[in-house]
Design a protein around this motif. Structure first.
Motif, short mmCIF file in Angstrom:
data_model
loop_
_atom_site.label_atom_id
_atom_site.label_comp_id
_atom_site.label_asym_id
_atom_site.label_seq_id
_atom_site.Cartn_x
_atom_site.Cartn_y
_atom_site.Cartn_z
N GLU A 211 8.85 5.80 11.47
CA GLU A 211 7.95 6.38 10.48
C GLU A 211 8.16 5.73 9.12
O GLU A 211 9.27 5.32 8.77
CB GLU A 211 8.20 7.89 10.36
N ARG A 212 7.10 5.66 8.35
CA ARG A 212 7.19 5.13 7.00
C ARG A 212 8.04 6.04 6.11
O ARG A 212 8.22 7.22 6.39
CB ARG A 212 5.80 4.95 6.39
N ASN A 213 8.56 5.46 5.05
CA ASN A 213 9.41 6.17 4.10
C ASN A 213 10.68 6.69 4.76
O ASN A 213 11.17 7.78 4.44
CB ASN A 213 8.67 7.31 3.42
N GLN B 228 7.35 -10.64 -1.82
CA GLN B 228 6.35 -10.57 -0.75
C GLN B 228 5.62 -9.23 -0.75
O GLN B 228 4.52 -9.12 -0.24
CB GLN B 228 7.05 -10.80 0.60
N GLN B 229 6.26 -8.18 -1.28
CA GLN B 229 5.71 -6.83 -1.38
C GLN B 229 5.25 -6.26 -0.04
O GLN B 229 4.10 -5.86 0.14
CB GLN B 229 4.54 -6.82 -2.38
N PRO B 230 6.17 -6.20 0.93
CA PRO B 230 5.78 -5.68 2.25
C PRO B 230 5.75 -4.15 2.27
O PRO B 230 6.23 -3.48 1.36
CB PRO B 230 6.92 -6.21 3.14
N GLU B 231 5.22 -3.62 3.36
CA GLU B 231 5.27 -2.19 3.62
C GLU B 231 6.43 -1.85 4.55
O GLU B 231 6.88 -0.70 4.58
CB GLU B 231 3.96 -1.74 4.28
N ILE C 28 27.55 -2.76 -1.15
CA ILE C 28 27.06 -1.51 -1.72
C ILE C 28 25.87 -1.78 -2.64
O ILE C 28 24.86 -1.07 -2.61
CB ILE C 28 28.19 -0.80 -2.48
N GLU C 29 25.99 -2.82 -3.48
CA GLU C 29 24.92 -3.13 -4.42
C GLU C 29 23.62 -3.46 -3.69
O GLU C 29 22.54 -2.99 -4.06
CB GLU C 29 25.34 -4.30 -5.30
N LEU C 30 23.72 -4.29 -2.62
CA LEU C 30 22.52 -4.68 -1.89
C LEU C 30 21.87 -3.47 -1.21
O LEU C 30 20.66 -3.26 -1.30
CB LEU C 30 22.86 -5.75 -0.86
N LEU C 31 22.68 -2.65 -0.54
CA LEU C 31 22.11 -1.50 0.16
C LEU C 31 21.62 -0.44 -0.82
O LEU C 31 20.63 0.25 -0.53
CB LEU C 31 23.13 -0.92 1.14
N ASP C 32 22.27 -0.30 -1.98
CA ASP C 32 21.74 0.58 -3.02
C ASP C 32 20.34 0.11 -3.44
O ASP C 32 19.42 0.92 -3.63
CB ASP C 32 22.65 0.57 -4.25
N THR C 33 20.20 -1.21 -3.61
CA THR C 33 18.92 -1.78 -4.03
C THR C 33 17.85 -1.56 -2.97
O THR C 33 16.72 -1.15 -3.29
CB THR C 33 19.08 -3.29 -4.31
N VAL C 34 18.20 -1.80 -1.72
CA VAL C 34 17.24 -1.60 -0.63
C VAL C 34 16.83 -0.13 -0.54
O VAL C 34 15.64 0.19 -0.39
CB VAL C 34 17.83 -2.08 0.71
N LYS C 35 17.80 0.77 -0.65
CA LYS C 35 17.49 2.21 -0.56
C LYS C 35 16.58 2.65 -1.70
O LYS C 35 15.62 3.40 -1.49
CB LYS C 35 18.80 3.01 -0.58
N ALA C 36 16.88 2.18 -2.92
CA ALA C 36 16.03 2.54 -4.06
C ALA C 36 14.63 1.97 -3.89
O ALA C 36 13.63 2.63 -4.20
CB ALA C 36 16.65 2.01 -5.35
N TRP C 37 14.54 0.73 -3.41
CA TRP C 37 13.24 0.08 -3.16
C TRP C 37 12.47 0.84 -2.09
O TRP C 37 11.27 1.08 -2.22
CB TRP C 37 13.50 -1.37 -2.75
N GLN C 38 13.17 1.25 -1.04
CA GLN C 38 12.53 2.01 0.04
C GLN C 38 11.93 3.31 -0.47
O GLN C 38 10.79 3.66 -0.15
CB GLN C 38 13.56 2.28 1.14
N LYS C 39 12.69 4.02 -1.32
CA LYS C 39 12.19 5.29 -1.84
C LYS C 39 11.04 5.08 -2.83
O LYS C 39 10.05 5.82 -2.82
CB LYS C 39 13.33 6.05 -2.51
N ARG D 142 8.85 2.61 -3.04
CA ARG D 142 7.60 2.11 -2.45
C ARG D 142 7.25 2.80 -1.13
O ARG D 142 6.30 2.38 -0.47
CB ARG D 142 7.72 0.60 -2.21
N SER D 143 8.02 3.82 -0.74
CA SER D 143 7.80 4.52 0.54
C SER D 143 7.81 3.55 1.72
O SER D 143 6.97 3.62 2.63
CB SER D 143 6.48 5.31 0.52
N LEU D 144 8.76 2.62 1.70
CA LEU D 144 8.86 1.61 2.74
C LEU D 144 9.45 2.18 4.02
O LEU D 144 10.19 3.16 4.01
CB LEU D 144 9.76 0.45 2.29
N LEU D 145 9.13 1.52 5.11
CA LEU D 145 9.87 1.68 6.35
C LEU D 145 10.90 0.56 6.39
O LEU D 145 10.54 -0.63 6.30
CB LEU D 145 8.93 1.58 7.56
N VAL D 146 12.18 0.92 6.48
CA VAL D 146 13.25 -0.07 6.58
C VAL D 146 13.96 0.12 7.92
O VAL D 146 14.32 1.24 8.29
CB VAL D 146 14.27 0.08 5.43
N VAL D 147 14.13 -0.99 8.65
CA VAL D 147 14.90 -0.98 9.89
C VAL D 147 15.96 -2.06 9.77
O VAL D 147 15.64 -3.23 9.56
CB VAL D 147 14.01 -1.26 11.12
#
Length: 258
Positions: free
Chosen positions: A24-26, A153-156, A173-184, A186-191
């Motif tokens: 699911e997204r987000n 690239q601005q993906p979904e 930690i810094e990278l995953l913090d960044t990914v988590k903040a980006w996910q929230k 932009r309501s991204l789906l991250v796998v």
């Protein structure tokens, strides 16, 4: 995104057997499991770069195999295992390559993309490195450039294959913090394929544990990360504790009998 009855065979060996899973997204999903169980293979199938031997993947009800590559690249981005090779392009040139799916056949866009490129560079703290070439960077720095390219690239949907490879614990930690903040944001789906189970527990909303060609466990970190499941997956004994700040499960390894 739905993977339905997916089989995968590598070098004559069955790796995935009738895997069915939906995303699911987000949400931030982690794919875990021991080496050789097909974690990266599943990610490659979800990205459309590999075709399953049976079954298929749909995105918003459309099979990935029916989507033109450039259309799919506007929706989905992949951080490959090992990151970027040490090529002779500058950091800024590589980040700008993330805009390719949005360009017309002449290489132009409707709006100037420089602000998008700048934002990605500054988010990953690469401003001081943007004129340097990739072969002049460390593996960890190249990994940050790779993520900045995906931001441009601005993906979904964001697929990450062992994203913390080459990174020390601070940058993990810094990278995953960044990914988590980006996910929230932009309501991204991250796998993400993750080997560190404690990091997976800290950042993922749901975990999918692969074992012997199938899904051994699926659910929240609280539902998946328990000593019985971990011993079945990895053959390792663990003690379960709660993280003092977040309350999520954390695993402490127990030494074997000497």
């Amino acid at each position: 995104m739905v993977a339905q009855q997916v089989d995968a065979v590598l070098q004559g060996v069955s790796v995935l057997n009738s895997i069915s899973v939906s995303f699911e997204r987000n949400r931030f999903y982690g794919i875990i499991g021991p080496n050789g169980v097909g974690k990266s293979t599943l990610l490659h199938i979800l990205s459309g770069s590999d075709a399953p031997s049976a079954g298929g993947v749909t995105l918003d009800g459309v099979p990935l195999s029916h989507m033109p590559g450039k259309i799919l690249a506007r929706k989905l981005a992949v951080l490959q295992q090992g990151g970027l090779p040490p090529v002779g392009f500058t950091v800024r040139e590589v980040v700008a390559m993330g805009r390719y799916p949005h360009q017309n056949w002449l290489g132009g866009e409707g709006e100037d993309p420089e602000a998008i490129i700048d934002e990605a560079i500054h988010t990953m703290e690469l401003a001081e490195l943007q004129s340097r070439k990739l072969h002049q960077l460390s593996g960890g720095e190249r990994q940050r450039v790779a993520l900045a390219k995906l931001m441009a690239q601005q993906p979904e949907i964001l697929l990450l294959d062992e994203p913390t490879t080459y990174l020390d614990i601070g940058y993990q930690i810094e990278l995953l913090d960044t990914v988590k903040a980006w996910q929230k944001q932009r309501s991204l789906l991250v796998v993400a394929v993750l080997h560190d189970l404690n990091l997976a527990s800290l950042y993922c909303d749901k975990l999918i544990a692969l074992h012997r060609g199938g899904i051994a466990a699926e659910g929240t970190p609280d539902e998946v990360l328990n000593p019985a499941v971990i011993e079945r997956l990895y053959g390792a004994k663990t003690t379960l504790v709660k993280h003092p700040a977040t309350g999520v499960p954390q695993l402490i390894l127990q030494p074997g009998e000497s």
